[in-house]
Write a protein that holds these residues in place. Structure first.
Motif, PDB file in Angstrom:
ATOM      1  N   THR A 196     -22.490 -29.407  -9.004  1.00  0.00           N
ATOM      2  CA  THR A 196     -23.281 -28.214  -8.909  1.00  0.00           C
ATOM      3  C   THR A 196     -22.649 -26.951  -9.379  1.00  0.00           C
ATOM      4  O   THR A 196     -22.989 -26.305  -9.933  1.00  0.00           O
ATOM      5  N   THR A 197     -21.390 -26.873  -8.374  1.00  0.00           N
ATOM      6  CA  THR A 197     -20.540 -25.664  -8.543  1.00  0.00           C
ATOM      7  C   THR A 197     -20.076 -25.597  -9.901  1.00  0.00           C
ATOM      8  O   THR A 197     -19.892 -24.522 -10.592  1.00  0.00           O
ATOM      9  N   ALA A 198     -19.557 -26.871 -10.408  1.00  0.00           N
ATOM     10  CA  ALA A 198     -18.658 -26.827 -11.857  1.00  0.00           C
ATOM     11  C   ALA A 198     -19.865 -26.406 -13.078  1.00  0.00           C
ATOM     12  O   ALA A 198     -19.421 -25.915 -13.868  1.00  0.00           O
ATOM     13  N   HIS A 199     -21.112 -27.121 -12.687  1.00  0.00           N
ATOM     14  CA  HIS A 199     -22.149 -26.805 -13.883  1.00  0.00           C
ATOM     15  C   HIS A 199     -22.692 -25.547 -13.571  1.00  0.00           C
ATOM     16  O   HIS A 199     -23.311 -25.013 -14.692  1.00  0.00           O
ATOM     17  N   LYS A 241     -22.057 -43.660   6.745  1.00  0.00           N
ATOM     18  CA  LYS A 241     -22.238 -41.877   7.215  1.00  0.00           C
ATOM     19  C   LYS A 241     -21.114 -41.390   6.255  1.00  0.00           C
ATOM     20  O   LYS A 241     -21.214 -40.364   5.608  1.00  0.00           O
ATOM     21  N   TRP A 242     -20.132 -42.094   6.350  1.00  0.00           N
ATOM     22  CA  TRP A 242     -18.838 -41.479   5.415  1.00  0.00           C
ATOM     23  C   TRP A 242     -19.243 -41.412   3.943  1.00  0.00           C
ATOM     24  O   TRP A 242     -18.868 -40.553   3.238  1.00  0.00           O
ATOM     25  N   PHE A 243     -19.729 -42.431   3.554  1.00  0.00           N
ATOM     26  CA  PHE A 243     -20.029 -42.530   2.128  1.00  0.00           C
ATOM     27  C   PHE A 243     -21.116 -41.698   1.749  1.00  0.00           C
ATOM     28  O   PHE A 243     -21.073 -40.867   0.628  1.00  0.00           O
ATOM     29  N   GLY A 244     -21.955 -41.330   2.658  1.00  0.00           N
ATOM     30  CA  GLY A 244     -23.001 -40.160   2.454  1.00  0.00           C
ATOM     31  C   GLY A 244     -22.281 -38.940   2.335  1.00  0.00           C
ATOM     32  O   GLY A 244     -22.778 -38.053   1.454  1.00  0.00           O
ATOM     33  N   ILE A 245     -21.506 -38.677   3.142  1.00  0.00           N
ATOM     34  CA  ILE A 245     -20.565 -37.442   3.300  1.00  0.00           C
ATOM     35  C   ILE A 245     -19.849 -37.315   1.950  1.00  0.00           C
ATOM     36  O   ILE A 245     -20.042 -36.110   1.388  1.00  0.00           O
ATOM     37  N   LYS A 246     -19.281 -38.149   1.334  1.00  0.00           N
ATOM     38  CA  LYS A 246     -18.474 -38.320   0.177  1.00  0.00           C
ATOM     39  C   LYS A 246     -19.504 -38.010  -1.116  1.00  0.00           C
ATOM     40  O   LYS A 246     -19.070 -37.083  -1.831  1.00  0.00           O
ATOM     41  N   ILE A 247     -20.643 -38.400  -1.106  1.00  0.00           N
ATOM     42  CA  ILE A 247     -21.630 -38.307  -1.990  1.00  0.00           C
ATOM     43  C   ILE A 247     -21.961 -36.953  -1.950  1.00  0.00           C
ATOM     44  O   ILE A 247     -22.216 -36.417  -3.211  1.00  0.00           O
ATOM     45  N   ILE A 248     -22.389 -36.369  -0.924  1.00  0.00           N
ATOM     46  CA  ILE A 248     -22.757 -35.054  -0.709  1.00  0.00           C
ATOM     47  C   ILE A 248     -21.740 -34.067  -1.142  1.00  0.00           C
ATOM     48  O   ILE A 248     -22.016 -32.991  -1.928  1.00  0.00           O
ATOM     49  N   GLU A 249     -20.489 -34.199  -0.796  1.00  0.00           N
ATOM     50  CA  GLU A 249     -19.274 -33.355  -1.190  1.00  0.00           C
ATOM     51  C   GLU A 249     -19.410 -33.484  -2.649  1.00  0.00           C
ATOM     52  O   GLU A 249     -18.837 -32.431  -3.499  1.00  0.00           O
ATOM     53  N   ARG A 250     -19.366 -34.618  -3.437  1.00  0.00           N
ATOM     54  CA  ARG A 250     -19.232 -34.868  -4.738  1.00  0.00           C
ATOM     55  C   ARG A 250     -20.436 -34.188  -5.534  1.00  0.00           C
ATOM     56  O   ARG A 250     -20.113 -33.489  -6.588  1.00  0.00           O
TER      57      ARG A 250
END
Length: 202
Positions: A190-193, A176-185
């Motif tokens: 997306t915001t940067a591009h 679950k934590w890895f999933g959250i980190k991937i979504i945040e990344r």
């Protein structure tokens, strides 16, 4: 529960989790290298503690009958009265502290998580209860009967079951934590591009 949470708040830093992991598995390594091979070789099977699915009276009697004085002494100390006292506590501390940290960083809080924090310590208690039963049997302080074997065997099974539940919970919440980190990344990328348009000025 608030007492446990206060305690785990102090033991759930990355450094302290690593220390409890190393300490618990160092004790486990000592058992696997020095005491358990000697005892298992003498009795011709796994010690009571490693009988994952429990044992019956005939198995218990066979183990006790195959123990000689020297191996019984080794089983009592350092195996049962030192190593298998330290290991359950250190393992429970590690598992519960890691779960506490995972719940905190995934912002998960519920009755289930509160119960899961207790599970490793319940496993520890059953481990100690199992040890008492084993000590009574191998020292022949009590007759090997259906009752003592059933109790000791049940403690063994519950210890293993609860420990497995704790490890599975760690796996689930780590994913679950890895999933959250991937979504945040992905959101950051997306915001940067695709920066927000500031509008055209004429």
């Amino acid at each position: 529960m608030s007492i446990l949470n206060s305690f785990l708040l102090k033991t759930s830093s990355v450094k302290k989790i690593c220390i409890s992991f190393v300490a618990s598995h160092l004790v486990l390594l000592l058992m696997w290298l020095f005491t358990l091979p000697v005892i298992n070789d003498q009795i011709g099977t796994q010690v009571f503690d490693l009988q994952t699915f429990g044992y019956n009276v005939s198995v218990a009697e066979s183990i006790v009958d195959n123990l000689n004085n020297e191996t019984t002494a080794l089983y009592l100390f350092p195996q049962l009265s030192l190593l298998d006292v330290l290991y359950p506590f250190l393992l429970a501390l590690f598992l519960s502290s890691l779960l506490f940290r995972l719940f905190k960083i995934t912002q998960t809080k519920s009755k289930v998580t509160s119960i899961l924090l207790v599970v490793p310590f319940l496993a520890m208690i059953f481990d100690y209860a199992e040890n008492i039963g084993v000590i009574l049997m191998i020292t022949k302080s009590i007759e090997i009967s259906e009752t003592i074997v059933l109790l000791s065997s049940t403690f063994t099974v519950l210890k293993g079951l609860l420990t497995s539940i704790a490890w599975i919970a760690i796996l689930v919440y780590a994913i679950k934590w890895f999933g959250i980190k991937i979504i945040e990344r992905n959101k950051k990328q997306t915001t940067a591009h695709h920066p927000k348009s500031s509008g055209n000025k004429f």
